[in-house]
Scaffold this motif. Structure first.
Motif, PDB file in Angstrom:
ATOM      1  N   CYS A  26       1.672  59.908  65.165  1.00 34.67           N
ATOM      2  CA  CYS A  26       1.130  58.728  64.915  1.00 34.67           C
ATOM      3  C   CYS A  26      -0.107  59.055  63.983  1.00 34.67           C
ATOM      4  N   LEU A  29      -1.216  56.480  61.127  1.00 35.48           N
ATOM      5  CA  LEU A  29      -1.912  55.209  61.638  1.00 35.48           C
ATOM      6  C   LEU A  29      -3.655  55.569  61.370  1.00 35.48           C
ATOM      7  N   GLU A 107      -0.356  46.571  62.940  1.00 33.75           N
ATOM      8  CA  GLU A 107      -0.834  47.812  62.350  1.00 33.75           C
ATOM      9  C   GLU A 107      -2.086  48.104  63.093  1.00 33.75           C
ATOM     10  N   ALA A 111      -2.668  51.323  65.314  1.00 33.64           N
ATOM     11  CA  ALA A 111      -3.864  52.116  65.085  1.00 33.64           C
ATOM     12  C   ALA A 111      -4.987  52.519  66.129  1.00 33.64           C
ATOM     13  N   VAL A 199       5.124  52.924  57.870  1.00 34.32           N
ATOM     14  CA  VAL A 199       3.719  52.025  57.406  1.00 34.32           C
ATOM     15  C   VAL A 199       3.621  51.982  55.904  1.00 34.32           C
TER      16      VAL A 199
END
Length: 207
Positions: A26, A29, A107, A111, A199
């Motif tokens: 991740c 992000l 998003e 995040a 993304v």
């Protein structure tokens, strides 16, 4: 064996690797480069998460990604609950929360979950702390992929792939011990590339 069973049976190194792999996938992000968590992987190879190197490298990663304080995350539905009696009435609070929720993108929520994974990693971990963290990271990573998945409901392709990767990492560590770290990192790297592409595609769609 199910994902829940694998986490329940994992040793400290396996738990640390499981949580770290979820977080590593991740990183796109968080605006970090692909190598930002590599020192933490190295600490697991050198002596596991119980050594001083883990805590020092964790603190450095938090500083580089500006994820030191989990309480700073106030994204609706992810931040701490409001204090009892705060606000000017339930109806006003509900309306304000709904308006704020509508302004927050998937998003942003994804995040925030990724930041929380890093912010809550145990700096001086024991088995119980690592197990709780690995379990939370597993759920957060699945939720992140669910938020960014093309499927409107249920487990779409991103979520299904993330679950397979989580299982693969835990099985590698359970079967090979420290020798499973390199292939586990490769599994995580593949997932990070996929998420970075997702993304980027979503960002282009908004432009």
């Amino acid at each position: 064996m199910s994902l829940v069973d694998l986490i329940a049976r994992a040793d400290e190194r396996g738990l640390a690797a499981s949580g770290l792999a979820c977080l590593d996938r991740c990183v796109p992000l968080l605006g970090g480069d692909d190598e930002v968590l590599r020192p933490l992987w190295s600490s697991l190879a050198d002596g596991g998460a119980d050594g001083d190197a883990w805590g020092e490298r964790l603190a450095k990663a938090r500083a580089e990604l500006d994820c030191a304080d989990p309480s700073a995350d106030t994204v609706p539905g992810l931040g701490p609950d409001p204090a009892p009696g705060s606000g000017s009435g339930a109806e006003t609070e509900t309306e304000t929360e709904a308006e704020t929720e509508a302004a927050v993108s998937d998003e942003d929520r994804a995040a925030a979950l990724a930041r929380r994974m890093l912010a809550t990693a145990p700096g001086d971990p024991c088995a119980s702390a690592l197990r709780a963290w690995a379990d939370a990271c597993s759920a957060a990573a699945l939720q992140i992929h669910r938020l960014l998945d093309v499927a409107a409901d249920g487990d779409g392709p991103l979520v299904a792939a993330e679950r397979r990767r989580q299982v693969a990492v835990l099985e590698l560590l359970a079967g090979r011990g420290a020798g499973g770290l390199r292939p586990a990192l490769e599994v995580s790297t593949e997932g990070r590339r996929v998420l970075r592409a997702v993304v980027s595609r979503r960002a282009r769609g908004r432009s």
